[in-house]
Design a protein around this motif. Structure first.
Motif, PDB file in Angstrom:
ATOM      1  N   GLY A  84       0.840  -1.187   0.000  1.00  0.00           N
ATOM      2  CA  GLY A  84       0.000   0.000   0.000  1.00  0.00           C
ATOM      3  C   GLY A  84       0.876   1.238   0.000  1.00  0.00           C
ATOM      4  O   GLY A  84       2.100   1.147   0.083  1.00  0.00           O
ATOM      5  N   GLU A 139       1.602   3.137   2.169  1.00  0.00           N
ATOM      6  CA  GLU A 139       2.438   3.346   3.349  1.00  0.00           C
ATOM      7  C   GLU A 139       3.398   2.182   3.568  1.00  0.00           C
ATOM      8  O   GLU A 139       4.108   2.145   4.563  1.00  0.00           O
ATOM      9  CB  GLU A 139       1.550   3.541   4.573  1.00  0.00           C
ATOM     10  CG  GLU A 139       0.639   4.740   4.377  1.00  0.00           C
ATOM     11  CD  GLU A 139      -0.348   4.883   5.507  1.00  0.00           C
ATOM     12  OE1 GLU A 139       0.047   5.439   6.536  1.00  0.00           O
ATOM     13  OE2 GLU A 139      -1.481   4.422   5.373  1.00  0.00           O
ATOM     14  N   GLY A 140       3.372   1.196   2.634  1.00  0.00           N
ATOM     15  CA  GLY A 140       4.345   0.117   2.716  1.00  0.00           C
ATOM     16  C   GLY A 140       3.952  -0.956   3.710  1.00  0.00           C
ATOM     17  O   GLY A 140       3.268  -0.706   4.695  1.00  0.00           O
ATOM     18  N   ALA A 141       4.403  -2.155   3.444  1.00  0.00           N
ATOM     19  CA  ALA A 141       4.019  -3.295   4.276  1.00  0.00           C
ATOM     20  C   ALA A 141       4.923  -3.434   5.489  1.00  0.00           C
ATOM     21  O   ALA A 141       4.629  -4.179   6.404  1.00  0.00           O
ATOM     22  CB  ALA A 141       4.073  -4.571   3.450  1.00  0.00           C
ATOM     23  N   ASP A 142       6.033  -2.731   5.493  1.00  0.00           N
ATOM     24  CA  ASP A 142       6.983  -2.876   6.594  1.00  0.00           C
ATOM     25  C   ASP A 142       6.854  -1.724   7.585  1.00  0.00           C
ATOM     26  O   ASP A 142       7.637  -1.572   8.500  1.00  0.00           O
ATOM     27  CB  ASP A 142       8.417  -2.929   6.063  1.00  0.00           C
ATOM     28  CG  ASP A 142       8.593  -4.104   5.125  1.00  0.00           C
ATOM     29  OD1 ASP A 142       7.938  -5.126   5.361  1.00  0.00           O
ATOM     30  OD2 ASP A 142       9.353  -3.971   4.162  1.00  0.00           O
ATOM     31  N   GLU A 143       5.850  -0.909   7.368  1.00  0.00           N
ATOM     32  CA  GLU A 143       5.666   0.231   8.245  1.00  0.00           C
ATOM     33  C   GLU A 143       5.446  -0.238   9.678  1.00  0.00           C
ATOM     34  O   GLU A 143       4.977  -1.346   9.926  1.00  0.00           O
ATOM     35  CB  GLU A 143       4.428   1.002   7.782  1.00  0.00           C
ATOM     36  CG  GLU A 143       4.511   2.473   8.106  1.00  0.00           C
ATOM     37  CD  GLU A 143       3.125   3.086   8.090  1.00  0.00           C
ATOM     38  OE1 GLU A 143       2.991   4.234   8.546  1.00  0.00           O
ATOM     39  OE2 GLU A 143       2.204   2.404   7.639  1.00  0.00           O
ATOM     40  N   ALA A 144       5.796   0.605  10.610  1.00  0.00           N
ATOM     41  CA  ALA A 144       5.635   0.268  12.028  1.00  0.00           C
ATOM     42  C   ALA A 144       4.179  -0.044  12.338  1.00  0.00           C
ATOM     43  O   ALA A 144       3.274   0.651  11.870  1.00  0.00           O
ATOM     44  CB  ALA A 144       6.106   1.431  12.880  1.00  0.00           C
ATOM     45  N   ILE A 145       3.977  -1.105  13.101  1.00  0.00           N
ATOM     46  CA  ILE A 145       2.628  -1.406  13.571  1.00  0.00           C
ATOM     47  C   ILE A 145       2.661  -1.436  15.093  1.00  0.00           C
ATOM     48  O   ILE A 145       3.732  -1.421  15.711  1.00  0.00           O
ATOM     49  CB  ILE A 145       2.090  -2.747  13.042  1.00  0.00           C
ATOM     50  CG1 ILE A 145       3.081  -3.885  13.378  1.00  0.00           C
ATOM     51  CG2 ILE A 145       1.799  -2.673  11.571  1.00  0.00           C
ATOM     52  CD1 ILE A 145       2.474  -5.251  13.269  1.00  0.00           C
ATOM     53  N   ALA A 171       0.424   3.816  14.360  1.00  0.00           N
ATOM     54  CA  ALA A 171       0.830   2.418  14.195  1.00  0.00           C
ATOM     55  C   ALA A 171      -0.340   1.452  14.340  1.00  0.00           C
ATOM     56  O   ALA A 171      -0.199   0.247  14.172  1.00  0.00           O
ATOM     57  CB  ALA A 171       1.912   2.072  15.217  1.00  0.00           C
ATOM     58  N   ARG A 228       0.189  -9.771   7.359  1.00  0.00           N
ATOM     59  CA  ARG A 228       1.593  -9.752   6.965  1.00  0.00           C
ATOM     60  C   ARG A 228       2.394 -10.665   7.894  1.00  0.00           C
ATOM     61  O   ARG A 228       1.944 -10.993   8.999  1.00  0.00           O
ATOM     62  CB  ARG A 228       2.140  -8.322   6.940  1.00  0.00           C
ATOM     63  CG  ARG A 228       2.337  -7.706   8.297  1.00  0.00           C
ATOM     64  CD  ARG A 228       2.796  -6.251   8.155  1.00  0.00           C
ATOM     65  NE  ARG A 228       3.751  -5.901   9.201  1.00  0.00           N
ATOM     66  CZ  ARG A 228       4.207  -4.669   9.423  1.00  0.00           C
ATOM     67  NH1 ARG A 228       3.791  -3.660   8.662  1.00  0.00           N
ATOM     68  NH2 ARG A 228       5.067  -4.435  10.385  1.00  0.00           N
TER      69      ARG A 228
END
Lengths: 403, 403
Positions: free
Chosen positions: A6, A8-14, B208, B260
């Protein structure tokens, strides 16, 4: 456009994961099973029944009958407590063993594993004490571990848990649950003697601790007399967990909990939150199978098969393993437990066994608080006799090479 | 001898239940469903699909094929992640909607309800914040509630959640999860417009918080164009929950989570602790059914049936309900939402409706933090047209009697 990534990218902080996630042990067994997937490996590591004994044709007939006669009901949502005729049938089976319970005390679960999750939800606040056998069933540590209790291990002896050590553990402060597998325990194959059961009940007197009696293997007794359920001594303070995985098959994911009404009420609330209800198709198929077939005959086939496999495995240990290696002689179930000489590590043995294309589970996986470095679990139910002879030969060679 | 009553009695003190047990709301709906069991009551209270549309014969054929061709595998223990061909088939179904995901991102769950439990286990420590729609799906409150979070409700408008109110909720402090049902929400039937989805994604930028996109009804669209999944805007920060309950049938208890890899890893650990794996027999039957049948044709039958039922229910409201009563016009799903004049209580209406042998769910059951006293949920999927005409007539009379 790659929609997976997406804007905002799949590796973005969650969000950070829950604290419990850093504590729940990874399943060591699960990791081991991956190593043993190589088809040339003979694995005694798993905990599977022998599929040769599955009543496939009879289950297929039951499935047809259910879908033909009550297809819509078998495919619709159903009650959280479970299919009443199946619950009543479980009550009848208990009655034949002299145990009187009500259908209202039976909750159908998605495998007996779910019973542990529901008991954790019903009873465990963070930091609560749970007493377990040492060694104990790993998946119970995982299930309860989700609710972040403190585990207190009590050593298992050859005829059950040590009642004096149990009394000490109980005296150290309130423990919400005491989890045990009194029949053919996983991993050791050990059963509590009748005397030991009485002593355990005596040790529990005056304590509010609930006894969780996990009994997935009770029907797999091939030697000796059935010992009474802890419920006969502890009444409603014992919660029984049962399973159809060994009576019919694990693929249906059908178990049950038998609990007095106030506990049952909480487990039902917890189950509703967890998965609403257990597959009603599975439940109706199991019921139909149990009604239409002579299960005692089917179980006799399984028991005599497992006895042959267990006898052969014990004989191979006696005849071809080096002196100083000991094993339990289970009267039923699916596992036996091997103790190597004190200075030998079963983890090291595992590495050399894998090179010889044979696998087992190193015993330390079953110690909630560490230990058992010279022990290992062998599964005898999942291997036909030919594979047992070949595999145990490879294991004997691996031990010799290490010594 | 009555073995149930052990020497220490069944009413003896046991360990106190976990604190969470005093907080998890009893299912109001569950209690209501008990009241509505009377066969002469026409109930719009449940959330059941119409069993008339279940593909019973096709499921029976799939079951036979599975048990004939791979009976032993279908009855044995299986992997926690789920049956790979079924996971791959879910990936294909997403791909056809323009959503690219990997099979490694799919976890088969015991109904999509279990996805909520697993997300709770993976993310929620006591006191963590969870944002929910207001009103919201009650069973999500129950599933997350087990992990004792704080719920923050954000009002749902007629085309989705209010993005400005969402931004305020997000700014108040870190929220671990935002739980939403963007398609044909339960209870309201409301769907997020495409514009609203973009705005919601915008509001979430820089936070987040994980977006839990529960989509059990997505396939039940009978009006308008499909709107994109939130995953298209949020990438891996959106976890999708799907279900076969509406595509095949709920009795199989089959759902999935699409997450993910780092989230997936924790959900797998949590699932292993919860029930080891989902019934492999159910999974293989579902797979076989989906491969051997034209599901789009089956879904078309369901959708056109539900549309007729929904149209009739809306028409009955427009024609026979008093002025001042409003309802949503869902483009799909199973529910619609009725708002009474401000001074009317749907709980009071419930009592008078029961006397007229018709039932619904009072709206306050879906408010995590109270409210909605003049609202109610009607299920249109589970009633054939004749019952809708008769039941809605009874409901109109009940409202008139109250006014």
């Amino acid at each position: 456009m790659d929609y997976t990534r997406g804007p905002e990218g799949a590796d973005e902080a969650i969000s950070p994961f829950a604290e419990r996630m850093s504590r729940v042990p990874r399943s060591f067994i699960r990791e081991i099973l991956k190593v043993t997937e190589d088809p040339k490996t003979i694995s005694f590591a798993g905990g599977l029944p022998n599929p040769r004994f599955f009543p496939v044709r009879e289950v297929a007939e039951a499935a047809q009958k259910v879908l033909r006669e009550s297809g819509e009901a078998a495919l619709q949502y159903s009650t959280t407590e479970g299919y009443l005729p199946l619950r009543e049938l479980i009550v009848e089976r208990y009655a034949r063993k002299g145990l009187k319970v009500d259908a209202e005390e039976i909750l159908i679960t998605t495998g007996s594993q779910q019973g542990l999750d529901l008991l954790g939800k019903a009873f465990l606040d963070k930091g609560d004490r749970v007493i377990v056998e040492e060694p104990t069933y790993l998946a119970a540590i995982q299930a309860f571990g989700i609710f972040e209790p403190k585990f207190r291990s009590v050593p298992l002896k050859e005829d059950g848990i040590d009642p004096r050590a149990l009394a000490v553990a109980l005296s150290e402060g309130p423990a919400k649950l005491f989890y045990a597998v009194p029949n053919f325990q996983n991993p050791t194959g050990v059963s509590y003697s009748e005397e030991r059961r009485r002593e355990v009940a005596g040790a529990m007197r005056g304590h509010a601790t609930v006894f969780v009696e996990d009994d997935p293997y009770g029907e797999l007794r091939f030697i000796g007399e059935e010992a009474p359920s802890m419920r006969r001594y502890l009444g409603g303070r014992a919660v029984l967990l049962g399973s159809f995985s060994k009576v019919i098959s694990p693929g249906l994911r059908l178990g049950w909990a038998c609990a007095r009404s106030d506990i049952m009420e909480r487990m039902v609330i917890a189950k509703q939150a967890s998965d609403l209800h257990t597959s009603i198709l599975s439940q109706r198929i199991a019921y139909q199978y149990l009604v239409d077939n002579d299960v005692s005959q089917q179980m006799e086939t399984v028991r005599s098969g497992y006895r042959r496999q267990r006898d052969l495995m014990v004989k191979m240990i006696e005849e071809s393993f080096p002196a100083g290696v000991e094993c339990t002689r289970p009267e039923g179930g699916m596992f036996l437990w091997v103790t190597l000489p004190e200075n030998m590590s079963s983890l090291e043995l595992f590495d050399s066994a894998i090179k010889n294309d044979v696998a087992f589970v190193p015993g330390q996986a079953f110690y909630a608080n560490g230990g058992g470095y010279n022990t290992l679990r062998l599964n005898f139910s999942n291997s036909d006799e030919e594979r047992i002879v070949e595999g145990m030969g490879r294991l004997a060679r691996s031990i010799e090479e290490m010594m």
